[in-house]
Write a protein that holds these residues in place. Structure first.
Motif, PDB file in Angstrom:
ATOM      1  N   ALA A 216       0.832  -1.209   0.000  1.00  0.00           N
ATOM      2  CA  ALA A 216       0.000   0.000   0.000  1.00  0.00           C
ATOM      3  C   ALA A 216       0.858   1.246   0.000  1.00  0.00           C
ATOM      4  O   ALA A 216       0.548   2.231  -0.679  1.00  0.00           O
ATOM      5  N   ILE A 217       1.959   1.234   0.740  1.00  0.00           N
ATOM      6  CA  ILE A 217       2.858   2.389   0.763  1.00  0.00           C
ATOM      7  C   ILE A 217       3.530   2.559  -0.596  1.00  0.00           C
ATOM      8  O   ILE A 217       3.687   3.676  -1.096  1.00  0.00           O
ATOM      9  N   ALA A 218       3.881   1.458  -1.207  1.00  0.00           N
ATOM     10  CA  ALA A 218       4.557   1.525  -2.505  1.00  0.00           C
ATOM     11  C   ALA A 218       3.647   2.110  -3.577  1.00  0.00           C
ATOM     12  O   ALA A 218       4.106   2.805  -4.475  1.00  0.00           O
ATOM     13  N   GLN A 219       2.375   1.842  -3.496  1.00  0.00           N
ATOM     14  CA  GLN A 219       1.446   2.345  -4.516  1.00  0.00           C
ATOM     15  C   GLN A 219       0.837   3.688  -4.128  1.00  0.00           C
ATOM     16  O   GLN A 219       0.058   4.252  -4.888  1.00  0.00           O
ATOM     17  N   ASP A 220       1.205   4.226  -2.966  1.00  0.00           N
ATOM     18  CA  ASP A 220       0.630   5.474  -2.465  1.00  0.00           C
ATOM     19  C   ASP A 220      -0.897   5.424  -2.443  1.00  0.00           C
ATOM     20  O   ASP A 220      -1.588   6.355  -2.854  1.00  0.00           O
ATOM     21  N   VAL A 221      -1.398   4.320  -1.977  1.00  0.00           N
ATOM     22  CA  VAL A 221      -2.840   4.151  -1.877  1.00  0.00           C
ATOM     23  C   VAL A 221      -3.255   4.534  -0.467  1.00  0.00           C
ATOM     24  O   VAL A 221      -2.811   3.923   0.502  1.00  0.00           O
ATOM     25  N   ALA A 222      -4.076   5.547  -0.364  1.00  0.00           N
ATOM     26  CA  ALA A 222      -4.562   5.969   0.940  1.00  0.00           C
ATOM     27  C   ALA A 222      -5.833   5.199   1.270  1.00  0.00           C
ATOM     28  O   ALA A 222      -6.637   4.899   0.386  1.00  0.00           O
ATOM     29  N   ALA A 223      -6.021   4.895   2.514  1.00  0.00           N
ATOM     30  CA  ALA A 223      -7.232   4.216   2.935  1.00  0.00           C
ATOM     31  C   ALA A 223      -8.417   5.158   2.756  1.00  0.00           C
ATOM     32  O   ALA A 223      -8.334   6.339   3.087  1.00  0.00           O
ATOM     33  N   PRO A 224      -9.517   4.654   2.194  1.00  0.00           N
ATOM     34  CA  PRO A 224     -10.675   5.540   1.989  1.00  0.00           C
ATOM     35  C   PRO A 224     -11.240   5.985   3.329  1.00  0.00           C
ATOM     36  O   PRO A 224     -11.419   5.193   4.239  1.00  0.00           O
ATOM     37  N   GLU A 225     -11.510   7.296   3.409  1.00  0.00           N
ATOM     38  CA  GLU A 225     -12.069   7.844   4.638  1.00  0.00           C
ATOM     39  C   GLU A 225     -13.585   7.799   4.547  1.00  0.00           C
ATOM     40  O   GLU A 225     -14.178   8.386   3.652  1.00  0.00           O
ATOM     41  N   ASN A 226     -14.191   7.105   5.465  1.00  0.00           N
ATOM     42  CA  ASN A 226     -15.644   6.998   5.485  1.00  0.00           C
ATOM     43  C   ASN A 226     -16.188   8.060   6.440  1.00  0.00           C
ATOM     44  O   ASN A 226     -16.228   7.867   7.640  1.00  0.00           O
ATOM     45  N   THR A 227     -16.590   9.188   5.885  1.00  0.00           N
ATOM     46  CA  THR A 227     -17.099  10.286   6.699  1.00  0.00           C
ATOM     47  C   THR A 227     -18.616  10.331   6.713  1.00  0.00           C
ATOM     48  O   THR A 227     -19.201  11.285   7.177  1.00  0.00           O
ATOM     49  N   GLY A 228     -19.273   9.312   6.190  1.00  0.00           N
ATOM     50  CA  GLY A 228     -20.725   9.287   6.166  1.00  0.00           C
ATOM     51  C   GLY A 228     -21.257   9.593   4.779  1.00  0.00           C
ATOM     52  O   GLY A 228     -20.500   9.820   3.836  1.00  0.00           O
ATOM     53  N   PRO A 229     -22.570   9.612   4.638  1.00  0.00           N
ATOM     54  CA  PRO A 229     -23.151   9.850   3.318  1.00  0.00           C
ATOM     55  C   PRO A 229     -22.940  11.286   2.859  1.00  0.00           C
ATOM     56  O   PRO A 229     -22.919  12.207   3.662  1.00  0.00           O
ATOM     57  N   LYS A 230     -22.765  11.439   1.580  1.00  0.00           N
ATOM     58  CA  LYS A 230     -22.591  12.760   0.981  1.00  0.00           C
ATOM     59  C   LYS A 230     -23.939  13.250   0.480  1.00  0.00           C
ATOM     60  O   LYS A 230     -24.642  12.548  -0.241  1.00  0.00           O
ATOM     61  N   TYR A 231     -24.317  14.457   0.884  1.00  0.00           N
ATOM     62  CA  TYR A 231     -25.560  15.063   0.426  1.00  0.00           C
ATOM     63  C   TYR A 231     -25.217  16.167  -0.550  1.00  0.00           C
ATOM     64  O   TYR A 231     -24.258  16.910  -0.357  1.00  0.00           O
ATOM     65  N   GLU A 232     -26.012  16.273  -1.597  1.00  0.00           N
ATOM     66  CA  GLU A 232     -25.755  17.315  -2.578  1.00  0.00           C
ATOM     67  C   GLU A 232     -27.019  18.112  -2.838  1.00  0.00           C
ATOM     68  O   GLU A 232     -28.135  17.653  -2.573  1.00  0.00           O
ATOM     69  N   GLN A 233     -26.825  19.303  -3.364  1.00  0.00           N
ATOM     70  CA  GLN A 233     -27.930  20.212  -3.620  1.00  0.00           C
ATOM     71  C   GLN A 233     -28.806  19.671  -4.746  1.00  0.00           C
ATOM     72  O   GLN A 233     -28.301  19.210  -5.766  1.00  0.00           O
ATOM     73  N   LYS A 234     -30.132  19.715  -4.539  1.00  0.00           N
ATOM     74  CA  LYS A 234     -31.077  19.251  -5.553  1.00  0.00           C
ATOM     75  C   LYS A 234     -32.029  20.392  -5.882  1.00  0.00           C
ATOM     76  O   LYS A 234     -32.861  20.769  -5.065  1.00  0.00           O
ATOM     77  N   LEU A 235     -31.895  20.952  -7.091  1.00  0.00           N
ATOM     78  CA  LEU A 235     -32.735  22.070  -7.521  1.00  0.00           C
ATOM     79  C   LEU A 235     -33.415  21.722  -8.833  1.00  0.00           C
ATOM     80  O   LEU A 235     -32.893  20.933  -9.629  1.00  0.00           O
ATOM     81  N   ASP A 236     -34.590  22.347  -9.091  1.00  0.00           N
ATOM     82  CA  ASP A 236     -35.260  22.138 -10.363  1.00  0.00           C
ATOM     83  C   ASP A 236     -34.808  23.194 -11.367  1.00  0.00           C
ATOM     84  O   ASP A 236     -33.873  23.965 -11.098  1.00  0.00           O
ATOM     85  N   ALA A 237     -35.457  23.240 -12.527  1.00  0.00           N
ATOM     86  CA  ALA A 237     -35.047  24.156 -13.596  1.00  0.00           C
ATOM     87  C   ALA A 237     -35.208  25.624 -13.203  1.00  0.00           C
ATOM     88  O   ALA A 237     -34.487  26.490 -13.706  1.00  0.00           O
ATOM     89  N   GLN A 238     -36.142  25.941 -12.298  1.00  0.00           N
ATOM     90  CA  GLN A 238     -36.350  27.323 -11.858  1.00  0.00           C
ATOM     91  C   GLN A 238     -35.468  27.697 -10.671  1.00  0.00           C
ATOM     92  O   GLN A 238     -35.617  28.775 -10.109  1.00  0.00           O
ATOM     93  N   GLY A 239     -34.585  26.820 -10.238  1.00  0.00           N
ATOM     94  CA  GLY A 239     -33.713  27.104  -9.107  1.00  0.00           C
ATOM     95  C   GLY A 239     -34.369  26.944  -7.757  1.00  0.00           C
ATOM     96  O   GLY A 239     -33.951  27.541  -6.775  1.00  0.00           O
TER      97      GLY A 239
END
Length: 165
Positions: free
Chosen positions: A16-39
């Motif tokens: 893992a060190i040789a490939q520089d692979v970092a362990a995935p950080e599980n910070t919980g679910p990601k929420y994103e903004q949801k808007l319609d065509a009128q904003g």
């Protein structure tokens, strides 16, 4: 070629060190903004038998319910206060215009449904408001409903009046 478990752990760690692979950080679910065509952000709120469809967009704080102003639709100040609670907890009083349609139930259930819908719509517009609204309990649908009437009873639990003669 007998390797112990410790040797295998060292090999995996070195790879893992040789490939520089970092362990995935599980910070919980990601929420994103949801808007319609009128904003606008949309959400459905429910309480008792009332269902509210709520749209919010940035504005002056005007709230319209079923095409009428909030003061004319909800005459009791307590009901208007219930709806305003979501904005007060989120510290966004007067920042958003709300347009909603609500059906079913009485005025108290409709006010609760609108608050639930406004809270969900706020989290879809600004995902950072979710922890504050969740802590206040506004994102959870209040599941309490009227108990059904049973046969052999006057109401849900009340018996018929006893008559000795």
């Amino acid at each position: 070629m007998s390797k112990t478990l410790e040797d295998l752990k060292d090999v995996v760690a070195d790879a893992a060190i040789a490939q520089d692979v970092a362990a995935p950080e599980n910070t919980g679910p990601k929420y994103e903004q949801k808007l319609d065509a009128q904003g606008r952000a949309y959400a459905t709120g429910k309480r008792k038998d009332a269902v509210a469809r709520v749209w919010i967009k940035p504005g002056s704080g005007k709230i319209t319910i079923n095409g009428r102003d909030i003061e004319t639709y909800l005459a009791r100040p307590v009901l208007r206060l219930i709806i305003a609670q979501a904005f007060e907890v989120a510290e966004r009083v007067g920042a958003y215009d709300v347009v909603c349609t609500v059906k079913g139930g009485g005025l108290s259930g409709q006010a609760g449904a609108i608050r639930h819908g406004v809270s969900l719509a706020l989290t879809r517009f600004e995902t950072g408001l979710r922890p504050a609204l969740k802590k206040a309990g506004f994102l959870t649908r209040d599941a309490r409903v009227v108990e059904r009437k049973k046969y052999g009873r006057a109401k849900a639990r009340r018996s018929f009046q006893f008559s000795k003669r």
